[in-house]
Scaffold this active site. Structure first.
Site, PDB file in Angstrom:
ATOM      1  CE1 TYR A   1      -5.205 -65.731  -0.174  1.00 46.81           C
ATOM      2  CE2 TYR A   1      -4.134 -66.340   1.869  1.00 46.81           C
ATOM      3  CZ  TYR A   1      -4.828 -66.687   0.743  1.00 46.81           C
ATOM      4  OH  TYR A   1      -5.156 -68.003   0.521  1.00 46.81           O
TER       5      TYR A   1
ATOM      6  CE  LYS B   1      -4.818 -51.300 -10.917  1.00 51.00           C
ATOM      7  NZ  LYS B   1      -5.023 -51.577 -12.349  1.00 51.00           N
TER       8      LYS B   1
ATOM      9  CG  ASP C   1      -4.361 -53.992 -14.810  1.00 52.26           C
ATOM     10  OD1 ASP C   1      -3.387 -53.795 -14.051  1.00 52.26           O
ATOM     11  OD2 ASP C   1      -4.969 -53.074 -15.365  1.00 52.26           O
TER      12      ASP C   1
ATOM     13  CG  ASP D   1      -4.428 -66.915  -3.515  1.00 53.35           C
ATOM     14  OD1 ASP D   1      -3.996 -68.055  -3.288  1.00 53.35           O
ATOM     15  OD2 ASP D   1      -5.642 -66.634  -3.585  1.00 53.35           O
TER      16      ASP D   1
ATOM     17  CG  ASP E   1      -4.434 -71.178  -8.163  1.00 50.07           C
ATOM     18  OD1 ASP E   1      -3.326 -71.404  -7.626  1.00 50.07           O
ATOM     19  OD2 ASP E   1      -5.503 -71.569  -7.684  1.00 50.07           O
TER      20      ASP E   1
END
Ligand code: NAI
Length: 348
Positions: A140, A187, A220, A244, A248
């Site tokens: 990021y 991950k 995931d 991030d 949301d």
């Protein structure tokens, strides 16, 4: 009296931050406000959207309540900061006010509570979790380069130090608020080194908190489970980019970004702000929903130990939402920002 730097910001910022300040005052919390100018008006009047004096004010007070600030899209927009830091002249430039504040103030963790409130339409009614997002590294930060015209690469950097301090902040928060479980999203099955280190460092910190259960999910699968059974999550520990995105997603579980509060916390200061932007389309019309900034104010009060005042505001807001008589248009009502605010103040 604890002093708070208040940053009204752009667009609807002054309306919604004004509402939150009025409610905090009415709650009897022992805080006073020091208002500073940031954003478009600061640029016009002071020649820069983020004057160094604002950073000094937040550093001095250790606390800020911030409204949204507008960031122009595209072009070469940069924010230039010049100031004294550690006795030396310091110059830096950043792509947005939010990133400049985060970096300059060392705000290393982003905290996002995600909870259902009555009267706020959403697909679920039993969500109550908190996301802890590492704020300073990972993909990021945009450490990228072009190899040639058709090839670009980005560096994903994870450090034990940054991961551990975020994890420790998260576990301490869970402990203080009586929560029971932390889930680490990662991950590590594919990015064995970077996400492997994030997972390992998080699990190492978890061992210091034997009363809090710690489990882990591949990112995931975590997203799928969040949508299927969000009520099964309590605390979520995430690196910057996954954090991030999942923040949301989680806000969407309880009614969207318009009602989501947030905090950015560092060693020396903490800044509390709504997740939504400056909403220029509705600015100055007395129709903006102030709930996200009010809840950010509640987080701020809890951060400084003003738990009674925080609880009173939360309860007053919950009542006004449940009655549905004085809520803003986005919540299905007809009240303006001021009427919504007055109704909460009346309950207090
Ligand atoms: P936005 O969140 O400002 O607006 C998206 C939509 O949601 C608009 O239709 C708006 O009217 C509505 N909305 C947002 N907050 C609301 C509220 N409190 N009550 C009722 N309706 C609300 O996002 P957008 O349009 O992408 O961004 C506008 C500006 O805000 C941009 O310049 C962006 O850079 C900035 N921004 C600043 C942030 C910050 O300072 N933390 C965060 C996100 C965006």
């Amino acid at each position: 009296m604890k002093k708070v730097t208040v940053v009204p910001g752009d667009g609807i910022g002054p309306e919604v931050v004004g509402s939150a300040c009025a409610i905090i005052k009415a709650s009897g919390a022992k805080v006073e406000f020091e208002e500073v100018l940031v954003g478009l008006r600061a640029e016009k009047e002071l020649g820069t959207p983020l004057p160094a004096s604002v950073l000094e004010s937040i550093e001095r007070n250790g606390l800020a309540l911030k409204g949204p600030t507008q960031t122009p899209f595209g072009g070469n927009y940069r924010i230039y900061i010049e100031r004294m830091r550690g006795g030396k002249e310091w110059r830096a430039d950043y792509p947005s006010i939010a990133i400049a504040l985060r970096k300059e103030l060392g705000l290393y963790v982003n905290v996002r509570p995600v909870k259902n409130y009555p009267g706020v339409a959403s697909r679920y009614d039993n969500v109550d979790l908190v996301i802890f997002r590492e704020n300073s590294e990972d993909l990021y930060v945009g450490n990228e380069r072009m190899i040639d015209d058709d090839t670009a690469e980005a560096i994903k950097r994870i450090t034990r130090g940054a991961t551990e301090r975020t994890a420790r902040y998260g576990f301490e928060y869970l402990k203080k608020t009586g929560r029971r479980k932390m889930t680490i999203g990662h991950k590590a099955n594919v990015m064995k080194m970077t996400d492997g280190l994030f997972l390992k460092a998080g699990q190492d910190v978890a061992r210091e908190y034997p009363d809090i259960e710690c489990d882990a999910r591949v990112i995931d699968a975590l997203c799928m489970e969040l949508v299927i059974k969000p009520e099964s999550f309590d605390g979520l520990l995430l690196a910057n980019l996954f954090g991030d995105i999942v923040s949301d997603l989680a806000a969407g579980l309880v009614g969207g970004l318009g009602v989501a509060p947030g905090a950015n916390v560092g060693e020396k200061c903490a800044m509390f702000e709504a997740v939504h932007g400056s909403a220029p389309d509705i600015a100055g019309k007395d129709i903006a929903n102030p709930m996200a900034v009010i809840l950010s104010g509640v987080l701020m009060l809890r951060h400084i130990g003003e738990n009674d005042a925080a609880g009173r505001i939360d309860a007053a807001l919950t009542k006004v939402l449940a009655e549905k008589k004085h809520v803003t248009r986005d919540l299905g009502g007809t009240a303006g920002t001021r009427a919504f605010t007055d109704a909460i103040v009346a309950k207090l």
